[in-house]
Design a protein around this motif. Structure first.
Motif, short mmCIF file in Angstrom:
data_model
loop_
_atom_site.label_atom_id
_atom_site.label_comp_id
_atom_site.label_asym_id
_atom_site.label_seq_id
_atom_site.Cartn_x
_atom_site.Cartn_y
_atom_site.Cartn_z
N LEU A 1 22.20 33.91 44.44
CA LEU A 1 21.32 35.08 44.37
C LEU A 1 21.30 35.67 42.96
N LEU A 2 22.47 35.73 42.34
CA LEU A 2 22.56 36.25 40.98
C LEU A 2 21.76 35.39 40.01
N ALA A 3 21.87 34.07 40.16
CA ALA A 3 21.13 33.15 39.28
C ALA A 3 19.63 33.27 39.50
N LEU A 4 19.22 33.39 40.76
CA LEU A 4 17.79 33.49 41.06
C LEU A 4 17.20 34.79 40.53
N VAL A 5 17.91 35.89 40.70
CA VAL A 5 17.44 37.18 40.20
C VAL A 5 17.31 37.15 38.69
N LEU A 6 18.31 36.57 38.02
CA LEU A 6 18.25 36.50 36.56
C LEU A 6 17.10 35.61 36.10
N ALA A 7 16.91 34.47 36.75
CA ALA A 7 15.82 33.57 36.38
C ALA A 7 14.47 34.24 36.56
N GLN A 8 14.31 34.99 37.65
CA GLN A 8 13.06 35.71 37.89
C GLN A 8 12.80 36.75 36.80
N SER B 1 9.21 34.23 43.68
CA SER B 1 9.37 35.54 44.31
C SER B 1 9.53 35.40 45.82
N ASN B 2 8.84 34.42 46.41
CA ASN B 2 8.99 34.18 47.86
C ASN B 2 10.40 33.70 48.18
N LEU B 3 10.95 32.84 47.31
CA LEU B 3 12.32 32.37 47.51
C LEU B 3 13.30 33.52 47.40
N LEU B 4 13.05 34.42 46.45
CA LEU B 4 13.94 35.58 46.28
C LEU B 4 13.90 36.47 47.51
N ILE B 5 12.72 36.70 48.05
CA ILE B 5 12.61 37.51 49.27
C ILE B 5 13.40 36.87 50.40
N ALA B 6 13.30 35.54 50.53
CA ALA B 6 14.03 34.83 51.58
C ALA B 6 15.54 34.98 51.40
N PHE B 7 16.01 34.90 50.15
CA PHE B 7 17.43 35.06 49.88
C PHE B 7 17.91 36.46 50.24
N VAL B 8 17.12 37.46 49.90
CA VAL B 8 17.50 38.84 50.21
C VAL B 8 17.59 39.03 51.72
N VAL B 9 16.61 38.52 52.46
CA VAL B 9 16.63 38.63 53.92
C VAL B 9 17.84 37.91 54.49
#
Length: 231
Positions: free
Chosen positions: A100-107, A144-152
């Motif tokens: 999640l940290l890597a995905l947020v940073l990449a976004q 962004s869709n992947l990030l939403i899925a990770f947050v959920v």
């Protein structure tokens, strides 16, 4: 049972601030229009937070350090067999946290180079040009869709631990304290004022650089040509 200090204050502030900023960034990105300017500012704040957490993962207190919970094949296998009894992030939770940290940073980094084809250009747009910026923008939208899925998934895991495993992960992240069995672990140590200042300064420097402040100024616009005489 005894009560120990599990999460230090900077880690707790980071956690809830990141949750709030990511939620606001997702909403503003979906709204679009004038909200994109706010979306860009939220991205810069997220970069600062994540950089702070990365530094804090080396200089913070015991259970905030990456070395304390970095997942390995052996710890993951032990956890899946029910033989892991550590404190802080469990090995599977650690995998999720790092992802999640890597995905947020990449976004957030991708947003620095993105554009909306109307009025918004990321602060580092000039480093890549329009064609590459369009490609990065496309990936930014897809991820962004992947990030939403990770947050959920992250929220669902917390609820699962709370209601099925009877392990409240939220309360220690609010208060910093956790009740554990005698001999299971000790209160966190380290992560003092000096470590906090170092992490904060590095995070602010990252935001300053990401804002485009280090880029050379744009060349001045060419002077308008004088109108030709009517005669």
């Amino acid at each position: 049972m005894k009560r120990i200090k599990l999460w230090d204050l900077p880690t707790r502030i980071f956690h809830w601030a990141l949750f709030a900023l990511v939620a606001a960034a997702i909403i503003s990105g979906q709204v679009g229009g004038n909200a994109i300017e706010l979306h860009g500012k939220l991205g810069l704040a997220i970069i600062g937070l994540v950089v702070f957490r990365i530094v804090w993962g080396f200089v913070g207190s015991t259970y905030a350090r990456f070395a304390q919970f970095f997942p390995t094949p052996s710890t993951i296998a032990a956890y899946l067999r029910g033989e892991w009894h550590g404190l802080g992030h469990n090995p599977v939770g650690a995998l999720s946290a790092f992802a999640l940290l890597a995905l947020v940073l990449a976004q957030a980094l991708g947003g620095l180079f993105a554009n909306d084809d109307i009025a918004f250009r990321g602060p580092l747009f000039s480093l890549v040009g329009k064609e590459l910026s369009d490609q990065i923008t496309g990936l930014h939208h897809l991820a962004s869709n992947l990030l939403i899925a990770f947050v959920v998934l992250h929220v669902a895991a917390i609820l699962f631990y709370r209601h099925v495993k009877k392990n409240n992960l939220i309360l220690p992240m609010i208060t910093g304290w956790k009740d554990v069995a005698e001999g299971q672990g000790e209160s966190a140590r380290g992560g003092g004022v000096l470590a906090f200042v170092v992490a904060l300064v590095i995070a602010l420097a990252a935001v300053y650089a990401a804002s485009g402040a280090l880029l050379p100024p744009a060349p001045p616009a060419p002077p308008a040509s004088a109108p030709s005489p009517a005669w």
